[in-house]
Design an enzyme around this catalytic site. Structure first.
Site: not given
Length: 299
Positions: A219-222
């Site tokens: 869950d890698f975001e931004h």
């Protein structure tokens, strides 16, 4: 296991939809290298119990659509099963004719459900999982990547033990969350360096083995939009590593209706490439809300 006879116009995607499976699973079961090998008359293995049939007597005025609605069978699936196209149905669906239709296609599908959990390490973790014991996966949130390629440990022993007790598959969620926010530069530091990516993967594999997880959820975001190819490479590297050890790989991605590679937040997610590399994915369609964010209306 069941048998599907390929008809003109069939694709692996359409066949998978009829039987409630995936293209990846059809390729695996039939030892196919690609989707170009389908020809009418080819017999394919499809997962599931052997199909049982039941008789249906055609009534005056029946059409494929009306029969599919009565029997709660998708019209496309019924057409392919009977070998009757909508164009010829008027001649072939004669009142009084007996059709043999599949029982299995009328049954409800079983869905897989994932829940994210922030474990506390307290007995309440087990109590919570007991109340939702019908879910398929529980993703422990989260093992935070650090700038040196190591992972911040998570106090999830109680939750993992409870998941095993209730036959819920525990997943290890790996994030670029730094305790306050999903850190853009932290993600870039990891993704831009191949040896750093490998270090993260090595730590993931170690935790998977030591803690008894069934798979990893990323869950890698931004992320920077320009890190899109680097994220693809990371997921490809990770996928090769975990599947070689019989773990699953899933990812969380932002939802979008068109691909805009330069768009903030969404641009880093290459649906086509990532979809080929993972076993399943979660689209974050919950109106950008999370437990640490501002109040939102229910959806």
């Amino acid at each position: 296991m069941r048998i599907h006879t390929v008809m003109r116009g069939d694709t692996l995607r359409s066949i998978a939809a009829i039987y409630g499976t995936t293209v990846r699973e059809l390729l695996r079961l039939n030892e196919l290298d690609n989707q170009e090998l389908l020809v009418p008359g080819l017999h394919l293995l499809v997962p599931g119990k052997p199909t049982t049939v039941r008789p249906y007597t055609v009534q005056p005025g029946d059409t494929l659509k009306s029969i599919s609605e009565k029997l709660q069978i998708p019209e496309q699936g019924l057409s392919r099963w009977l070998g009757i196209s909508p164009a010829t149905a008027g001649k072939e669906l004669v009142a009084g004719r007996t059709l043999y239709v599949p029982e299995l296609l009328t049954s409800k599908k079983t869905i897989e459900v994932n829940a994210y959990m922030t474990p506390s390490g307290q007995p309440s973790d087990a109590e919570m999982l007991q109340t939702v014991s019908d879910i398929t996966y529980v993703s422990m949130f989260s093992y935070q990547v650090k700038a040196d390629g190591t992972l911040k440990p998570l106090n999830d022993a109680v939750a993992r033990q409870a998941a095993k007790r209730y036959e819920i598959a525990p997943l290890m969620t790996v994030t670029n969350f730094d305790g306050n926010t999903f850190n853009t530069e932290l993600a870039h530091t990891i993704l831009a360096n191949r040896s750093m990516r490998q270090k993260v993967i090595d730590h993931i594999l170690s935790e998977l083995g030591e803690r008894g997880f069934r798979g990893v959820n990323v869950d890698f975001e931004h992320m920077r939009p320009t890190d899109r190819p680097l994220y693809n490479q990371f997921i490809q590297q990770l996928g090769d590593a975990v599947r070689a050890r019989n773990y699953s790989l899933s990812i969380a991605m932002g939802p979008k209706t068109s691909d805009e590679p330069n768009a903030p937040w969404m641009g880093a997610f290459d649906y086509r490439t990532l979809g080929r590399e993972v076993d399943f994915l979660m689209l974050m369609t919950y109106e950008w809300g999370w437990v640490g964010g501002p109040p939102l209306a229910s959806i």
